[in-house]
Scaffold this active site. Structure first.
Site, PDB file in Angstrom:
ATOM      1  N   HIS A   1      -1.239  -3.957  -1.927  1.00 30.87           N
ATOM      2  CA  HIS A   1      -0.688  -2.608  -2.092  1.00 30.87           C
ATOM      3  C   HIS A   1      -0.008  -2.578  -3.466  1.00 30.87           C
ATOM      4  CE1 HIS A   1      -0.259  -3.454   2.262  1.00 30.87           C
ATOM      5  NE2 HIS A   1      -0.387  -2.177   2.493  1.00 30.87           N
TER       6      HIS A   1
ATOM      7  N   ASP B   1       3.314  -4.388  -3.608  1.00 32.23           N
ATOM      8  CA  ASP B   1       3.295  -5.849  -3.429  1.00 32.23           C
ATOM      9  C   ASP B   1       3.296  -6.548  -4.777  1.00 32.23           C
ATOM     10  OD1 ASP B   1       2.777  -5.195  -0.768  1.00 32.23           O
ATOM     11  OD2 ASP B   1       0.607  -5.464  -1.015  1.00 32.23           O
TER      12      ASP B   1
ATOM     13  N   ASP C   1      -9.666  -6.530   8.833  1.00 30.95           N
ATOM     14  CA  ASP C   1      -8.383  -7.201   8.664  1.00 30.95           C
ATOM     15  C   ASP C   1      -8.272  -8.225   9.784  1.00 30.95           C
ATOM     16  OD1 ASP C   1      -7.646  -6.033   6.350  1.00 30.95           O
ATOM     17  OD2 ASP C   1      -5.892  -4.966   7.118  1.00 30.95           O
TER      18      ASP C   1
END
Ligand code: XUL
Ligand code: CO
Length: 441
Positions: free
Chosen positions: A99, A102, A294
């Site tokens: 992201h 991050d 994920d």
């Protein structure tokens, strides 16, 4: 500077190895069918859980010991990039995901946040020149900051909608700059806490508009990543609009987005929705909407998104079965959206966790491929539905039957015979494959 000085490159040593810092089952070069394990599995490291996360939980502060935490601000962001590329190389992993927040700290203003991003993105781009590790996907965090308290694209506040759009605009530019293969939208707060103060229709319409604007901008700048939405039923909202793959697919169809998006399916989100991981993969696969995964797992006794590293071989086998049936993940991959437990706070645990996850999926891949080669589940399903391959069943699927014809046929039936679904026998067979796919015995 080296951040994992005591750790060497992680190599494949085989199932008999007792070296904890070696792969036992993931052998990147090993061919499964006509592709290597590395090409099929396309593993990715989640930047947030691995380099940004401090292992706090709702009742306690962070416990993580990270050698880069002696820095702060932009120096910390830069140190994380150095640590990340050292980690990717030692783990020999082909992809990573992040992201915006991050990789770079938010500034006082949107412009300042974008400037911070520019510095770190340039640094990442530089590192990528000498690294095999590519960007599987990027996204922006439109859920943590207090401005997103009521959502982002579905916020009641148009200023927030605009701010969220500006962040995604930048995210798409960053994705293009770094050659991202996909771009993910996880609607962290795109839902509601209560219907009592919510205009659900306007919120969903606005989300539809938001996604169309994102697609238009990606096209404008020539960013050809696959767009992915990542369903999750709840948490932190009490209801999220892309609850699961089925409702997410209906949403995409309602707003004419079904040809622009595919799904990023997260195992723990599936269980939160009351589904199995393989259910969500199957639903996406049969509609040609499976984009990426994920890879994590929930805790059977905890009702929230615990994001554990995958270790359940039964689950990885059934997941890999769906992925192989899909012909692979295309531009997608298996991103470990997973974090080490709060008690696993040492830097070395980051390696152990990824090794466990990669080995678990490698086992799943091998077992699923062997079961497919032997047509284990295909034979079961083929036989179970054989009534539709001839006679009245064939007429039904060929569209040649109507209620008159079916009534006439039913009147003529004297005795309807069903056959056993043989579930226990099937499970025993899967266990047999799980235990023998490696030894062949
Ligand atoms: C949250 C989650 C996110 C997305 C990316 O549950 O899964 O980390 O994967 O925003
Ligand atoms: Co996720």
């Amino acid at each position: 500077m080296r951040y994992f000085a005591n750790i060497d490159h992680i190599k494949y040593e085989g199932p008999a190895s007792t070296n904890p810092l070696a792969f036992k089952f993931y052998n990147p070069e090993e061919k499964i069918g006509n592709r290597t394990m590395e090409e099929i599995l396309r593993f990715g490291v989640a930047y947030w859980h691995t380099f940004t996360e401090n292992l706090k939980d709702p009742f306690g502060t962070g416990t993580a010991i990270r050698p880069w935490d002696k820095f702060s601000g932009m120096d910390l962001a830069k140190a994380r990039v150095e640590a990340a590329f050292e980690f990717f190389e030692k783990l020999n992993v082909p992809y990573f995901c992040f992201h915006d927040v991050d990789i770079a700290p938010e500034g006082e203003t949107l412009r300042e946040s974008n400037q911070n991003l520019d510095v770190i993105v340039a640094m990442i781009k530089d590192y990528m020149k000498n690294s095999k590790t590519k960007l599987l996907w990027n996204t922006v965090n439109n859920f943590s900051h207090p401005r997103f308290v009521h959502g982002a694209g579905s916020s009641n506040n148009a200023d927030v909608f605009a701010y969220a759009a500006a962040k995604v605009k930048k995210g798409l530019e960053v994705g293009k700059e770094l050659g991202a293969e996909n771009y993910v939208f996880w609607g962290g707060r795109e839902g509601y806490e209560t219907l009592l103060n919510t205009d659900m229709k306007l919120e969903m319409d606005n989300l539809g508009r938001f996604f169309h604007m994102a697609a238009a901008y990606a096209k404008e700048i020539g960013f050809d990543a696959q767009f992915l939405i990542e369903p999750k039923p709840k948490e932190p909202t009490s209801h999220q609009y892309d609850f699961d793959v089925a409702s997410g697919y209906a949403f995409l169809q309602n707003y004419g987005l079904q040809d622009i998006f595919k799904f990023n399916i997260e195992a723990n989100h599936a269980t939160l929705a009351g589904h199995t991981f393989e259910h969500e993969l199957r639903y996406a696969r049969i509609h040609d909407m499976l984009g990426s995964v994920d890879a994590n797992q929930g805790h059977p006794l905890l009702g929230w998104d615990t994001d554990e590293f995958p270790s359940d071989l039964y689950a990885t086998t059934l997941a890999m079965y769906e992925i192989l049936k899909n012909g692979g993940l295309g531009r997608g991959g298996l991103n470990f959206d997973a974090k080490v437990r709060r008690g696993s706070f040492e830097p070395e645990d980051l390696f152990h966790a990824h090794i466990a996850g990669m080995d678990s999926f490698a086992v799943g891949l091998k077992v699923a491929q062997k079961m497919m080669d032997d047509h284990v589940l295909e034979n079961v399903v083929h036989n179970r539905y054989s009534s539709y391959t001839e006679g009245i069943g064939k007429e039904i699927v060929d569209g040649k039957a109507d209620f008159h014809k079916l009534e006439e046929y039913a009147f003529g039936l004297s005795d309807i015979k069903n056959e056993s679904g043989k579930l226990e026998r099937i499970k025993a067979t899967i266990n047999q494959y799980l235990l023998t796919a490696y030894t062949g015995k």
